[in-house]
Design a protein around this motif. Structure first.
Motif, PDB file in Angstrom:
ATOM      1  N   ASN B  19     125.639   2.595  34.631  1.00  0.00           N
ATOM      2  CA  ASN B  19     126.558   2.866  33.527  1.00  0.00           C
ATOM      3  C   ASN B  19     125.917   3.969  32.678  1.00  0.00           C
ATOM      4  N   TYR B  22     126.804   5.612  28.002  1.00  0.00           N
ATOM      5  CA  TYR B  22     126.129   5.603  26.699  1.00  0.00           C
ATOM      6  C   TYR B  22     125.049   6.680  26.616  1.00  0.00           C
ATOM      7  N   ARG B  25     126.599  10.118  26.303  1.00  0.00           N
ATOM      8  CA  ARG B  25     127.205  10.395  24.994  1.00  0.00           C
ATOM      9  C   ARG B  25     126.134  10.617  23.932  1.00  0.00           C
ATOM     10  N   PRO B  34     128.815  10.729  16.688  1.00  0.00           N
ATOM     11  CA  PRO B  34     128.946  10.117  18.018  1.00  0.00           C
ATOM     12  C   PRO B  34     127.735   9.257  18.416  1.00  0.00           C
ATOM     13  N   THR B  38     128.187   5.450  19.460  1.00  0.00           N
ATOM     14  CA  THR B  38     127.763   5.078  20.811  1.00  0.00           C
ATOM     15  C   THR B  38     126.686   3.997  20.777  1.00  0.00           C
ATOM     16  N   GLU B  41     128.329   0.738  20.115  1.00  0.00           N
ATOM     17  CA  GLU B  41     129.014   0.235  21.322  1.00  0.00           C
ATOM     18  C   GLU B  41     128.004  -0.263  22.349  1.00  0.00           C
TER      19      GLU B  41
END
Lengths: 315, 114
Positions: B19, B22, B25, B34, B38, B41
């Motif tokens: 993944n 993250y 970003r 951002p 991020t 999140e």
């Protein structure tokens, strides 16, 4: 003929585009968005629906509409699995033996499947064959003036399961909590359809099918769009998160050559599109522009579009 | 950057589980906004994954992906997150360096739960 549609729809508490599950948390798609606040630009993260998401829904409707008109749709596309003749295994289901020339391969695929004709494909073998999609779709994003009011929020749910006596946890009811992130916004997106590309080779620019079949396929392509908008059957998790709201506005432009309506994320998109089209008329190009806002339902504007296309001989 | 080791380990965990959202970003951010979103999140997702992770016989947490056991590191501390965000606000390059370290192969074997 080129069809361009701007759509605004209100969706409250929707989970139309989830991107990943982390543990017991399933996340809504979010994108960075530039908004102006107090004269300053800033980036905010807003809920969004990807173009892939909308394109998938459109192609499912296209498959259904094509079948109802007795047009060919391959087995993969009928099931909503849009592999698009990506390799020999999938292509051999349509044509065997596989021709050696790219133009022949394209012809075989287009003849065998309306979805791949309209939605394009990439045959990634030797020789590779690519056909661009005749339709284009943007991401659905919150309209600019209200972007700061858009939200995505996790909602708590619980799943219950009766555990049997052999379980380590005994026979008590097991409860598992999970979170689904929902989005709420007034979204806008753009959909374009190049009717001239349907049934025509992307390699030789020559028609692959006869005129009647091309017209029937265009008919299916337009009907699929209208069905998708009218039924609000796009996006995921509709079974439990069917968005509360609906299509608020639609603006449709039909032109001789490619022309895209101003994005519905801007409040003045209908006015701007009209002004842009008037300039186009000065160049001698005929067009139709119709919109459905407060006093008109979207279906009325869509029907007017179909009638115009029929009058022009495109359908 | 040992002061942000917890954040690097968490991002590296996401890289190991394929993944890369993250870390990309954070590494590509042009301003602090951002990075903050991020990181929030990432921490939220990481907490959920960690709470649902399997606890091994050695007491360490791990998740299985493609038949491989991937250790789940600890959650970065509040002080570390605050220091990182403060640093990013004064120099966005800090975010890129942390993301770059997360993408690199770890210099020593890392355990799971810490």
């Amino acid at each position: 003929m080129f069809l361009s549609v701007g759509v605004r729809f209100e969706a409250n508490v929707e989970a139309l585009n989830m991107v990943e599950t982390a543990g017991n948390y399933s996340k809504h798609r979010r994108v960075p968005y530039l908004v102006e606040e107090d004269g300053k630009l800033k980036t905010v993260y807003v809920p969004a629906l990807s173009g892939e998401n909308l394109a998938h829904a459109y192609q499912e409707h296209l498959a259904r509409e094509a079948l109802s008109l007795n047009l060919p749709v391959c087995d993969d596309c009928r099931r909503g699995e849009f592999y698009k003749s990506m390799n020999r295994v999938h292509l051999e289901k349509k044509v065997s033996p596989i021709p050696g020339e790219p133009a022949k391969i394209e012809e075989a695929i287009v003849k065998a499947c309306v979805v791949e004709d309209v939605g394009g494909f990439l045959y990634a073998e030797n020789p590779p064959v690519r056909r661009s999609s005749a339709f284009q779709v943007s991401y659905a994003l919150p309209v600019k003036s209200m972007a700061l009011f858009a939200t995505s929020e996790p909602q708590l749910h619980a799943r219950h399961a009766q555990m049997d006596s052999s379980s380590k946890k005994g026979n008590a009811s097991e409860q598992m909590i999970y979170y689904v992130e929902i989005g709420t916004a007034l979204y806008g997106f753009t959909f374009n359809l190049d009717l001239d590309a349907i049934g025509v080779s992307a390699i030789t620019s020559e028609p692959i099918l006869d005129e009647n079949e091309i017209k029937a396929r265009r008919d299916a392509a337009v009907k699929a769009l209208f069905r998708m908008l009218s039924s609000a059957q796009f996006g995921a998790k509709l079974s439990r998160f069917f968005p509360v709201g609906g299509i608020k506005e639609v603006a449709v432009a039909v032109t001789e050559h490619p022309f895209v309506v101003t994005s519905p994320i801007y409040d003045d998109y209908i006015l701007k599109t009209e002004r842009r089209l008037k300039v186009l008329k000065d160049f001698g190009e005929d067009y139709l522009f119709t919109a459905a806002t407060e006093d008109r339902v979207p279906e009325e504007a869509l029907k007017e579009t179909v009638e115009y296309l029929k009058q022009k001989g495109a359908l | 950057m040992p002061e942000y080791e917890g954040i690097v380990k968490m991002l590296r965990f996401f890289v190991q589980t394929k993944n890369l959202g993250y870390v990309d970003r954070i590494g590509n951010a042009l301003n602090p906004g951002p990075v903050e979103v991020t990181l929030h999140e990432a921490l939220r997702a990481f907490r959920s994954i960690r709470e649902n992770a399997t606890v091994g016989e050695d007491g360490r947490r791990y998740v299985e992906k493609d038949g491989e056991k991937i250790p789940v590191p600890g959650i970065p501390s509040e002080d570390e997150v605050r220091a990182f965000l403060d640093a990013v606000r004064s120099d966005i390059g800090v975010a890129k360096r942390v993301a770059t370290l997360a993408l690199a192969y770890p210099s020593r074997k890392e355990g799971g739960d810490e």
